[in-house]
Design a protein around this motif. Sequence first.
Motif, PDB file in Angstrom:
ATOM      1  N   UNK A  84       9.331  18.217   3.668  1.00  0.00           N
ATOM      2  CA  UNK A  84      10.787  18.163   3.535  1.00  0.00           C
ATOM      3  C   UNK A  84      11.379  17.145   4.513  1.00  0.00           C
ATOM      4  N   UNK A  85      10.902  17.201   5.752  1.00  0.00           N
ATOM      5  CA  UNK A  85      11.464  16.314   6.780  1.00  0.00           C
ATOM      6  C   UNK A  85      11.036  14.861   6.626  1.00  0.00           C
ATOM      7  N   UNK A 144       5.056  22.348   4.171  1.00  0.00           N
ATOM      8  CA  UNK A 144       6.209  21.996   3.339  1.00  0.00           C
ATOM      9  C   UNK A 144       7.429  21.615   4.196  1.00  0.00           C
ATOM     10  N   UNK A 145       7.542  22.200   5.381  1.00  0.00           N
ATOM     11  CA  UNK A 145       8.623  21.769   6.286  1.00  0.00           C
ATOM     12  C   UNK A 145       8.422  20.287   6.623  1.00  0.00           C
ATOM     13  N   UNK A 192      13.704  19.932  -4.741  1.00  0.00           N
ATOM     14  CA  UNK A 192      12.649  20.192  -3.754  1.00  0.00           C
ATOM     15  C   UNK A 192      12.047  21.579  -3.977  1.00  0.00           C
ATOM     16  N   UNK A 193      12.909  22.550  -4.305  1.00  0.00           N
ATOM     17  CA  UNK A 193      12.399  23.895  -4.612  1.00  0.00           C
ATOM     18  C   UNK A 193      11.428  23.840  -5.788  1.00  0.00           C
ATOM     19  N   UNK A 235       0.821  26.514   5.031  1.00  0.00           N
ATOM     20  CA  UNK A 235       1.567  26.010   3.862  1.00  0.00           C
ATOM     21  C   UNK A 235       3.061  25.889   4.184  1.00  0.00           C
ATOM     22  N   UNK A 236       3.610  26.901   4.842  1.00  0.00           N
ATOM     23  CA  UNK A 236       5.044  26.856   5.176  1.00  0.00           C
ATOM     24  C   UNK A 236       5.333  25.668   6.103  1.00  0.00           C
ATOM     25  N   UNK A 296       8.160  22.699  -4.601  1.00  0.00           N
ATOM     26  CA  UNK A 296       7.473  23.820  -3.934  1.00  0.00           C
ATOM     27  C   UNK A 296       6.823  24.712  -4.990  1.00  0.00           C
ATOM     28  N   UNK A 306       2.907  24.898  -4.470  1.00  0.00           N
ATOM     29  CA  UNK A 306       2.622  25.827  -3.360  1.00  0.00           C
ATOM     30  C   UNK A 306       1.327  26.611  -3.585  1.00  0.00           C
ATOM     31  N   UNK A 329      -0.721  31.081   4.914  1.00  0.00           N
ATOM     32  CA  UNK A 329       0.720  31.015   4.609  1.00  0.00           C
ATOM     33  C   UNK A 329       1.454  30.192   5.664  1.00  0.00           C
ATOM     34  N   UNK A 330       1.057  30.362   6.918  1.00  0.00           N
ATOM     35  CA  UNK A 330       1.685  29.579   7.999  1.00  0.00           C
ATOM     36  C   UNK A 330       1.432  28.083   7.804  1.00  0.00           C
TER      37      UNK A 330
END
Lengths: 197, 280
Positions: free
Chosen positions: A60-61, A56-57, A23-24, A52-53, A27, A31, A49-50
């Motif tokens: 991930x979920x 990606x959360x 997963x990294x 994108x973060x 990213x 990203x 940035x918010x």
Amino acid sequence: MSEAYLDDELLIRRAQGGDRSAFDALISKHSARAYQYAFRLTRNPEEASDVVAEGFVRVFNALHNFKGQSAFTTWLYRIMTNCFLDIRKKEKNRSALSIESALVTNEGDVELQVEDTGASPHELTEKGERERRFEKAVARLPEYQRAMIMMYHAEMMSYEEIAAALDLPIGTVKSRLNRARLTLREMLQKDEELFRI
Amino acid sequence: MNNDKAREYFSAYAEGTLEPGLAQSFEAKLKADGTLKAEYEQFQSTLEELNSLRFEEIEVPFDLNDRISAAIDKSIYDKKRAASPGWTTWLRNLAFGGLAAAAIFGAYFTVKMANGSTSMASVGTIASSSEQIQYSPTDQGIEMKYRPSESHKVTIRGGSDGDESVQVGRNGWVNELTNAQPSAAIFKVQIQGDTPESIVVVPGTQRSKVVTGQGSIVDLAKAVANRYHVPVILKVANPETEVSWNFGNGDAPSEAAKSLSGLAFSADMRETGVLSISDN
């Protein structure tokens, strides 16, 4: 070979199996592109940035639900767009944004957000004047139209890809994009007339 | 063809995808209407400006990936915390008010009596480890909760304010260890009369990409905290024991356990999301 060079499909399969390094690698691969898209939408590094973060959360979920029916990047654009729209919606609820004018279209797009750059027409340099007024006009487009404009013109996505990312029929994408461009032309024309006064 | 209809065709005509018949009608309309023609020319200029968007250079923040990883880690912790038993809230209340404490103790003993058992498995770890500090991750570090059966002194070393000691009674105590530095920080926590002391490793704000190393068990704990962004509690008699590590694709507990294989230590991940390393 670095994992970042591996195929998305393989990385997704491994990440779905619980491999965090896969997963990294996803990213690392995506990203920068996601950030550039988010920045184009927000024109603000912190907010981009918010977006994108948070995006990606969500990836991930929800990765276990990803079946590979569309390209990973298409799915990523959809999630980033939704994050952007959600964050803006929250902001709107939190604080009153200045509304310069309202534009009612056939499809009910009603709000134009004003992102005041703080520069008066006199403060704009002659060289960058047109570009800055253009940037400001794009920022005044309703968020959903702005996302489509950026996908097509900046991210160079096809109508088909945009339709897949936004889960809309291609005809709708085309007509909404045409409307966004018409709106933009109109705003630029009005700005130009005001600037000449 | 009226003006509104003609505007609907602006994009398709500019892209050359308008059907030949419609294109012909559109061209005739522009020829007959100078204002609309001027509008279309402005539209074309707008398209050119839009197409120049793709050439804009946008600098990506150097710490973007770390920020994404930190957001994911926080999401994992939040989920774990949401799924953890509600007694953590009880204990927080316990530390702050007598009435609340009475109610909480009431609830605690009610559960115990209702179970008719002394193992207390149904209320998580509170009974079996009531004489130990309970740790759980927070946004900024790690939260410590302690409720001994009789008063004990707790000493914390390694904080920026120097050594701190607190006398903890039966009403319990809640404290948070935070770390605003990029890499992991070490705190030593000693309950009076309890050996060995606990070494608490609190991850920093950034995630490390380093996967190999060699050093003491404490160094390994720091490496795990840095790499996987998880807090580590070390409770071992000899923290200077030498160990080497080479993290693979597994998660924090499996990679820590792999590094400790052949040594008299064990690593396990607690429900709260804290990695524990202890003597076998």
